[in-house]
Design a protein around this motif. Sequence first.
Motif, PDB file in Angstrom:
ATOM      1  N   ASP A  81       0.875  -1.179   0.000  1.00 23.46           N
ATOM      2  CA  ASP A  81       0.000   0.000   0.000  1.00 23.46           C
ATOM      3  C   ASP A  81       0.908   1.224   0.000  1.00 23.46           C
ATOM      4  OD1 ASP A  81      -1.878   2.001   0.407  1.00 23.46           O
ATOM      5  OD2 ASP A  81      -2.305   1.432   2.484  1.00 23.46           O
TER       6      ASP A  81
ATOM      7  N   PRO B 277      -6.403   2.431   0.337  1.00 20.24           N
ATOM      8  CA  PRO B 277      -7.392   2.712  -0.709  1.00 20.24           C
ATOM      9  C   PRO B 277      -8.436   1.612  -0.873  1.00 20.24           C
ATOM     10  CG  PRO B 277      -5.401   1.873  -1.706  1.00 20.24           C
ATOM     11  CD  PRO B 277      -5.150   1.934  -0.216  1.00 20.24           C
TER      12      PRO B 277
ATOM     13  N   PRO C 218     -10.211   4.613  -3.793  1.00 25.53           N
ATOM     14  CA  PRO C 218      -8.984   5.357  -4.109  1.00 25.53           C
ATOM     15  C   PRO C 218      -8.974   6.752  -3.484  1.00 25.53           C
ATOM     16  CG  PRO C 218     -10.349   5.060  -6.083  1.00 25.53           C
ATOM     17  CD  PRO C 218     -11.008   4.313  -4.971  1.00 25.53           C
TER      18      PRO C 218
ATOM     19  N   GLU D  29      -3.825   6.134  -9.310  1.00 23.94           N
ATOM     20  CA  GLU D  29      -4.995   5.326  -8.993  1.00 23.94           C
ATOM     21  C   GLU D  29      -4.782   3.860  -9.363  1.00 23.94           C
ATOM     22  OE1 GLU D  29      -9.741   5.185  -9.909  1.00 23.94           O
ATOM     23  OE2 GLU D  29      -8.798   7.148  -9.745  1.00 23.94           O
TER      24      GLU D  29
ATOM     25  N   GLN E 104      -3.286   2.030  -6.579  1.00 27.30           N
ATOM     26  CA  GLN E 104      -4.277   1.837  -5.532  1.00 27.30           C
ATOM     27  C   GLN E 104      -5.238   0.703  -5.895  1.00 27.30           C
ATOM     28  OE1 GLN E 104      -5.869   5.545  -3.826  1.00 27.30           O
ATOM     29  NE2 GLN E 104      -4.372   6.640  -5.113  1.00 27.30           N
TER      30      GLN E 104
END
Length: 191
Positions: A45, A51, A103, A111, A114
């Motif tokens: 992460d 997210p 996200p 993104e 994520q």
Amino acid sequence: MPQARPAVTEFLLTRRSHPPKTLIAPCPSTEQLLPILEAAVRVPDHGMLVPWRFVVIAPEAMPRLADLAEKRATDLGLDDEKRAKGRAQFDIGNLAVMVVASPKLSDKIPEMEQTLSAGAVCVSLLNAALAAGWGASWITGWVSHDRGFAEGMGLAANEWIAGIVHIGTKGTAPAERPRPDVASITTWLGA
């Protein structure tokens, strides 16, 4: 010299999902589920954005979600087969954990990273449930990708369903399925 964990390697080499239709009661209790969820969040992460989040679907919530899936299928004009398949996972489900991709705005972490982290949570959740001795399966399908179903679940506009992991007692054992030939999909780059 690395310290090998042969039992973990053996588990990963032999793990097998158990489709929801093969899962029976009982399901994990809250106390049994919490360590599985804790294991599931130990994934890459970048930026510690978290997210993703969980929605635990208790057995008593399954009929409501089955009805929501059927309503969405009707609203979308889906055929009977898709309608039945969309509602079936909830008609037969006992307990499931929905992994919601959530996200966060970030200048540093795209993104896509994520999204990959949310997928890692799904597989980690699946493997943690299996390692704890439960049967489990990660399901998606049209229901998971339908914005109207997501809104019916109370998801925010930027959130979406990464997967629904059904967890229960193993019923009938699923047949082993063919696995990819690693040699045919691997390229080795040298100097």
